[in-house]
Design a protein around this motif. Structure first.
Motif, PDB file in Angstrom:
ATOM      1  N   THR A  96     -56.989  54.143 -13.332  1.00 26.62           N
ATOM      2  CA  THR A  96     -56.454  54.386 -11.994  1.00 26.62           C
ATOM      3  C   THR A  96     -57.142  53.568 -10.914  1.00 26.62           C
ATOM      4  O   THR A  96     -56.554  53.331  -9.870  1.00 26.62           O
ATOM      5  CB  THR A  96     -56.552  55.883 -11.637  1.00 26.62           C
ATOM      6  OG1 THR A  96     -57.881  56.328 -11.856  1.00 26.62           O
ATOM      7  CG2 THR A  96     -55.597  56.703 -12.475  1.00 26.62           C
ATOM      8  N   GLY A  97     -58.353  53.145 -11.164  1.00 27.01           N
ATOM      9  CA  GLY A  97     -59.066  52.326 -10.179  1.00 27.01           C
ATOM     10  C   GLY A  97     -58.492  50.936 -10.026  1.00 27.01           C
ATOM     11  O   GLY A  97     -58.918  50.166  -9.171  1.00 27.01           O
ATOM     12  N   VAL A 148     -54.248  53.218  -5.377  1.00 21.85           N
ATOM     13  CA  VAL A 148     -55.632  53.664  -5.225  1.00 21.85           C
ATOM     14  C   VAL A 148     -56.457  52.592  -4.511  1.00 21.85           C
ATOM     15  O   VAL A 148     -57.258  52.892  -3.624  1.00 21.85           O
ATOM     16  CB  VAL A 148     -56.250  54.014  -6.597  1.00 21.85           C
ATOM     17  CG1 VAL A 148     -57.734  54.299  -6.474  1.00 21.85           C
ATOM     18  CG2 VAL A 148     -55.531  55.203  -7.215  1.00 21.85           C
ATOM     19  N   TYR A 187     -58.421  53.296  -0.676  1.00 16.35           N
ATOM     20  CA  TYR A 187     -59.850  53.468  -0.931  1.00 16.35           C
ATOM     21  C   TYR A 187     -60.595  52.140  -0.937  1.00 16.35           C
ATOM     22  O   TYR A 187     -61.682  52.041  -1.502  1.00 16.35           O
ATOM     23  CB  TYR A 187     -60.063  54.206  -2.256  1.00 16.35           C
ATOM     24  CG  TYR A 187     -59.494  55.597  -2.224  1.00 16.35           C
ATOM     25  CD1 TYR A 187     -60.167  56.629  -1.562  1.00 16.35           C
ATOM     26  CD2 TYR A 187     -58.269  55.887  -2.811  1.00 16.35           C
ATOM     27  CE1 TYR A 187     -59.633  57.898  -1.506  1.00 16.35           C
ATOM     28  CE2 TYR A 187     -57.723  57.158  -2.766  1.00 16.35           C
ATOM     29  CZ  TYR A 187     -58.417  58.155  -2.109  1.00 16.35           C
ATOM     30  OH  TYR A 187     -57.882  59.426  -2.048  1.00 16.35           O
ATOM     31  N   PHE A 194     -63.122  55.414  -9.842  1.00 16.63           N
ATOM     32  CA  PHE A 194     -61.847  55.987 -10.262  1.00 16.63           C
ATOM     33  C   PHE A 194     -61.605  55.746 -11.747  1.00 16.63           C
ATOM     34  O   PHE A 194     -61.042  56.588 -12.435  1.00 16.63           O
ATOM     35  CB  PHE A 194     -60.697  55.411  -9.429  1.00 16.63           C
ATOM     36  CG  PHE A 194     -60.702  55.919  -8.016  1.00 16.63           C
ATOM     37  CD1 PHE A 194     -60.092  57.114  -7.690  1.00 16.63           C
ATOM     38  CD2 PHE A 194     -61.333  55.205  -7.018  1.00 16.63           C
ATOM     39  CE1 PHE A 194     -60.108  57.591  -6.391  1.00 16.63           C
ATOM     40  CE2 PHE A 194     -61.357  55.665  -5.719  1.00 16.63           C
ATOM     41  CZ  PHE A 194     -60.746  56.863  -5.403  1.00 16.63           C
TER      42      PHE A 194
END
Length: 84
Positions: free
Chosen positions: A20-21, A26, A30, A48
């Motif tokens: 997910t990072g 994302v 972020y 993440f």
């Protein structure tokens, strides 16, 4: 998973979490000015991805327990993290 198997399912695929990072959804909100927040090799937010790895490890452990509890069912863990 357990409820589906108890309803009679014999083949179940359990999808894992992808990194997910690395997802734009994302990365954008972020974003960080700190380079150490990112994996140098991929450019992904490492915290993440660590969370996704932790989630997948816990999910795989749960799948392993269910495999022992329901040996007549085929329960497959679909790893989306490593291939991505």
């Amino acid at each position: 998973m357990q409820a589906v198997i108890e309803e009679g399912a014999r083949y179940v695929v359990v999808p894992g979490q992808q990194p997910t990072g690395c997802l734009p959804v994302v990365l954008t909100p972020y974003a960080s000015p700190n380079a150490t927040d990112y994996d140098a090799g991929t450019g992904c937010l490492w915290r993440f991805n660590e969370l996704a790895r932790y989630h997948n490890a816990a999910l795989l452990a749960a799948v392993s327990l269910l495999r022992r509890k329901y040996p007549s069912a085929t329960i497959v863990f679909a790893d989306y993290y490593d291939p991505v």
